[in-house]
Design an enzyme around this catalytic site. Structure first.
Site, short mmCIF file in Angstrom:
data_model
loop_
_atom_site.label_atom_id
_atom_site.label_comp_id
_atom_site.label_asym_id
_atom_site.label_seq_id
_atom_site.Cartn_x
_atom_site.Cartn_y
_atom_site.Cartn_z
N GLU A 156 0.82 -1.21 0.00
CA GLU A 156 0.00 0.00 0.00
C GLU A 156 0.86 1.26 0.00
O GLU A 156 1.76 1.42 0.83
CB GLU A 156 -0.93 0.03 1.21
CG GLU A 156 -1.86 1.25 1.20
CD GLU A 156 -3.02 1.13 2.15
OE1 GLU A 156 -3.89 2.04 2.11
OE2 GLU A 156 -3.08 0.15 2.92
N GLU A 254 -12.60 2.51 1.86
CA GLU A 254 -11.95 2.37 3.17
C GLU A 254 -12.19 3.64 4.00
O GLU A 254 -11.27 4.40 4.28
CB GLU A 254 -10.45 2.11 3.02
CG GLU A 254 -9.78 1.73 4.33
CD GLU A 254 -8.26 1.74 4.25
OE1 GLU A 254 -7.63 1.00 5.02
OE2 GLU A 254 -7.69 2.49 3.43
#
Length: 301
Positions: A156, A254
C-alpha cells in the site's frame, strides 16, 4: 465492471465489529460485491468458521480481499533481525491460510510497521535506504509463498504521515520490481494519492502500464464514503484512468468516520464524520457510495 467493496474498518465502533458474520451481513445489505477483512480476523477464524464464511460469500455472490499489515514486533524492514524473522514467518502463515477463504489479494502496510517514522536520532534517508534493503530481502523470501498459493502481494502506497519507505506510485512500483516477482504489486488509494501525487490519474496509469496495480482503495479527501458530499477528488478523472488503463480488480471503500472506533486515534478521527450514525444509516451511506462509484465508472468508459 469492477467489483465494489468495503473495508470492515467502516464498522468498527458500531458494536458489530466483534462478529465477522455481522459485518459480512451489513456489507451485503449495502449492496456491495466485496468485503475486505484484516489478517487478525483471518488468523483467528476456525476451520468451520472459514467454511461458513465462504458459503455465505457464495450465497451473497460476494468475494473477499485481505488488507492489513505489520507491527514493530514483526516489521520485515526493521533493524532488528528478530523482528524481521518474526515478520517473515507471520506473513507466510497469513498467506498459507488465505486459500481457506478464497483470498487472492493481500494489500496494506504489509511491508513494514504502519505509522513508522524514521528514528529522530538517525539520518532519515540513510534509514530509508537501509530499511528498503531489509524489506526487499525479506520479501524475496515471503513472495515465494505468495506465488505458491496464488496471492497478489500488494504494497500500500501510504502518505508521508503513515509511512516513509515509499509514498508515490513510482516509488512503490520500483520497489515491487526489485522483489523480482509478478506477484509483487501495489495498492493505490485515492485518499493517499490526493496528498502525495502530482496527478493521481497519471499515478494510476503508470502503475497499470508497469502491470503492478493489484488493488485499489477509495475514500473522499477527508476519508468519508465517496459521493456523499462534494469533495476535492476528481472522481471522473480517476474513473477514466482506471478504465483506460485496463484495471480489472476490486475497488474497495476504506472510510474511517467514527470517533468510537478502536483505531480512531491512530487514523486521526478527532471529529465525527458521520454524525456517529447507527449501523442502519451506515449501511445506507455505504450503499449510496457503491452506487456512486458504479455510476462514475460507467459514465467514464
Amino acid at each position: 465492471m469492477n467489483k465494489i467493496g468495503l473495508h470492515i474498518g467502516y464498522w468498527w465502533g458500531t458494536g458489530e465489529e466483534h462478529d465477522i458474520f455481522n459485518m459480512l451481513e451489513l456489507t451485503h445489505h449495502a449492496g456491495l460485491d466485496v468485503i475486505e477483512i484484516n489478517p487478525d480476523w483471518l488468523m483467528r477464524m476456525t476451520e468451520s468458521e472459514c467454511r461458513e464464511f465462504t458459503e455465505k460469500l457464495d450465497a451473497y455472490h460476494m468475494s473477499a480481499t485481505l488488507n492489513g499489515g505489520l507491527t514493530a514486533e514483526n516489521d520485515i524492514a526493521s533493524d532488528s533481525a528478530s523482528a524481521r524473522s518474526a515478520g517473515i514467518e507471520f506473513c507466510k502463515r497469513v498467506l498459507d491460510k488465505m486459500p481457506k477463504l478464497g483470498l487472492t489479494v493481500w494489500s496494506g502496510c504489509n511491508y513494514s510497521e504502519w505509522l513508522r517514522c524514521p528514528d529522530a536520532s538517525q539520518d532519515a534517508q540513510e534509514e530509508k535506504k537501509r530499511a528498503l534493503g531489509y524489506c526487499r530481502d525479506s520479501m524475496r523470501e515471503i513472495i515465494k509463498t505468495a506465488e505458491a498459493v496464488g496471492v497478489d502481494y500488494c504494497f500500500e502506497v501510504l502518505n508521508r504521515f503513515e509511512q516513509f519507505l515509499f509514498n508515490t506510485s513510482s516509488e512503490a512500483v520500483a520497489f515491487a520490481e526489485s522483489v523480482g516477482s509478478d506477484r509483487a504489486k501495489i495498492l493505490l488509494d485515492s485518499y493517499h494519492m490526493n496528498i502525495e501525487e502530482d496527478v493521481s490519474s497519471a499515478a494510476i496509469a503508470y502503475a497499470c502500464a508497469k502491470r503492478r496495480l493489484g488493488h485499489f482503495h477509495v475514500g473522499s479527501s477527508n476519508r468519508r464514503i465517496p459521493g456523499l458530499v462534494a469533495d476535492d477528488i476528481n472522481w471522473n478523472n480517476l474513473a477514466r484512468a482506471l478504465n483506460s488503463s485496463g484495471y480489472e480488480g476490486a475497488i474497495v471503500m476504506e472510510p474511517f468516520v467514527l470517533t468510537s472506533a478502536h483505531n480512531a486515534k491512530r487514523t486521526r478521527v478527532w471529529r465525527s464524520l458521520s454524525s456517529e450514525a447507527d449501523p442502519s444509516r451506515l449501511v445506507a451511506d455505504a450503499f449510496a457510495g457503491g452506487q456512486f462509484l458504479r455510476k462514475v465508472l460507467a459514465d467514464n468508459q
